[in-house]
Design a protein around this motif. Sequence first.
Motif, short mmCIF file in Angstrom:
data_model
loop_
_atom_site.label_atom_id
_atom_site.label_comp_id
_atom_site.label_asym_id
_atom_site.label_seq_id
_atom_site.Cartn_x
_atom_site.Cartn_y
_atom_site.Cartn_z
N LYS A 33 0.51 -1.04 -0.32
CA LYS A 33 0.48 0.17 -0.19
C LYS A 33 1.08 1.15 -0.02
CE LYS A 33 -3.88 -2.05 2.11
NZ LYS A 33 -3.23 -3.39 1.89
N CYS A 34 1.64 1.75 -0.95
CA CYS A 34 2.84 2.33 -1.06
C CYS A 34 2.91 3.18 -2.81
CB CYS A 34 4.00 2.02 -0.62
SG CYS A 34 4.80 0.50 -2.00
N GLU A 35 3.06 3.96 -2.83
CA GLU A 35 3.78 4.75 -4.14
C GLU A 35 5.27 4.18 -4.83
OE1 GLU A 35 1.61 7.19 -5.68
OE2 GLU A 35 0.38 6.65 -3.92
N ARG A 36 5.11 4.34 -5.46
CA ARG A 36 6.53 3.34 -6.67
C ARG A 36 7.12 3.84 -6.14
NH1 ARG A 36 6.08 2.61 -12.50
NH2 ARG A 36 7.57 2.39 -12.72
N THR A 37 7.90 5.09 -6.12
CA THR A 37 8.58 5.67 -5.70
C THR A 37 9.31 5.12 -4.41
OG1 THR A 37 7.21 7.19 -4.08
CG2 THR A 37 8.13 8.13 -6.30
N HIS A 38 8.21 5.08 -3.28
CA HIS A 38 8.86 4.07 -1.58
C HIS A 38 9.81 2.90 -2.48
CE1 HIS A 38 8.53 2.99 2.39
NE2 HIS A 38 8.54 1.72 2.17
N LEU A 39 9.37 2.62 -2.94
CA LEU A 39 10.15 0.87 -3.96
C LEU A 39 12.25 1.69 -3.75
CD1 LEU A 39 8.37 -0.58 -5.79
CD2 LEU A 39 7.87 -1.58 -3.66
N TYR A 40 11.94 2.89 -4.14
CA TYR A 40 13.48 3.10 -4.93
C TYR A 40 13.68 4.02 -3.24
CZ TYR A 40 12.35 1.63 -8.93
OH TYR A 40 11.82 1.10 -10.35
N THR A 41 13.51 4.47 -2.19
CA THR A 41 14.10 5.46 -1.29
C THR A 41 14.14 4.32 -0.52
OG1 THR A 41 11.47 5.76 -0.86
CG2 THR A 41 12.51 7.36 -1.54
N GLN A 45 13.63 -1.70 3.13
CA GLN A 45 12.77 -2.24 3.91
C GLN A 45 12.88 -4.45 4.15
OE1 GLN A 45 9.53 -0.30 4.01
NE2 GLN A 45 7.87 -1.75 3.50
N ASN A 46 12.58 -4.42 5.12
CA ASN A 46 12.11 -5.50 5.73
C ASN A 46 10.81 -5.85 5.54
OD1 ASN A 46 14.80 -7.13 5.18
ND2 ASN A 46 14.78 -6.30 7.43
N LEU A 47 10.21 -7.57 4.22
CA LEU A 47 8.66 -7.96 4.16
C LEU A 47 8.44 -8.28 5.02
CD1 LEU A 47 8.91 -8.32 0.46
CD2 LEU A 47 8.15 -5.90 1.73
N SER A 48 7.57 -8.14 6.02
CA SER A 48 6.86 -9.55 6.56
C SER A 48 6.46 -10.32 5.93
CB SER A 48 5.42 -9.15 7.60
OG SER A 48 4.52 -9.18 6.90
N SER A 49 6.42 -12.03 7.18
CA SER A 49 6.15 -12.81 5.78
C SER A 49 4.81 -12.88 5.52
CB SER A 49 5.98 -14.22 7.29
OG SER A 49 5.68 -14.22 8.00
N ALA A 50 3.75 -12.45 6.07
CA ALA A 50 2.50 -12.44 5.39
C ALA A 50 2.66 -11.38 4.31
CB ALA A 50 2.01 -11.28 6.30
N GLU A 51 3.87 -10.59 4.06
CA GLU A 51 3.75 -9.32 2.66
C GLU A 51 3.86 -10.25 1.52
OE1 GLU A 51 4.12 -4.54 4.95
OE2 GLU A 51 5.90 -6.40 4.60
N ILE A 52 5.00 -10.85 2.15
CA ILE A 52 5.86 -12.38 1.15
C ILE A 52 4.92 -13.30 0.51
CG2 ILE A 52 7.88 -13.55 1.03
CD1 ILE A 52 9.19 -12.21 2.96
#
Length: 278
Positions: A33-41, A45-52
């Motif tokens: 639930k983020c903007e694409r720029t967040h992936l680059y900034t 950031q670690n992903l939780s197992s639920a997110e993975i």
Amino acid sequence: MQIVDAIKNAQLQLVESDSARLDTEILLCSVLKCERTHLYTCPEQNLSSAEINSFNELIGQRNEGHPIAHLIQEKEFWSLGLKVTTDTLIPRPETEVLVEAALNYIPKESSYSVLELGTGTGAISIAIASDRQLANITATDIKESALQVAQLNAKSHQLNNITFEKADWFDIKNINTYDLIVSNPPYISINDPHLRQGDVRFEPESALVSGKEGLDDLGIIIVGAIKHLNTNGWLLLEHGYQQGNAVRQLLKENNFSTISTLKDYSNLDRVSIGQWIS
Ligand code: GLN
């Protein structure tokens, strides 16, 4: 796992897609639930197992061919975010040509009655309504499930000038005559091999296919529009890139005037227009 690694892995998995990187980023953004720029900034950031897990599930579905719009249940059209489900056609950029053309005829400062046939997500009516607050729009669809999506979309953009009705083309309960009728009906031939490729495999056939030549519904709408257009009213139809001649011919045979065809952004015939003078 960090964002940067999740993207790398997923991109390698998406062998079937010709936009693997973009697909990966869009799907990861929908999970986070983020903007694409967040992936680059924040690549570390670690992903939780639920997110993975959610991300892997989406990547798996994308690999099976499911359209991105279905996976994230959203598509942008006319700069408006629209909810999309498997009950509706996914709005296409070329349909913006149809909206642009309709807006040319609909005045800004006075009321104008518009009928849209086969609204699906509501994209066309919602785009028109958002630019023409005084237009009085009726939008129909034969599928109740599509109308529910369209109504939700109209509500989320706070538009109150569209009335939605369940109807099979002109078989409308409170039928009227209109200043403008617009439609992006199904227009693909039942024999078109494209129906077995890409996103369309997952879209409702009822929104895509229209007989042997793809012209059955276009013909029904052209004939029906005669009785439901006000004098000097306009009929605007989206059609296939090879159907310009046939649609102009149908308009001519049915005594429409001021007939023209507009091209889409790929310079292909896409929208034909006729005026009902009577
Ligand atoms: N433009 C769509 C496609 O070619 C078809 C939409 C329609 O039939 N109205 O996939």
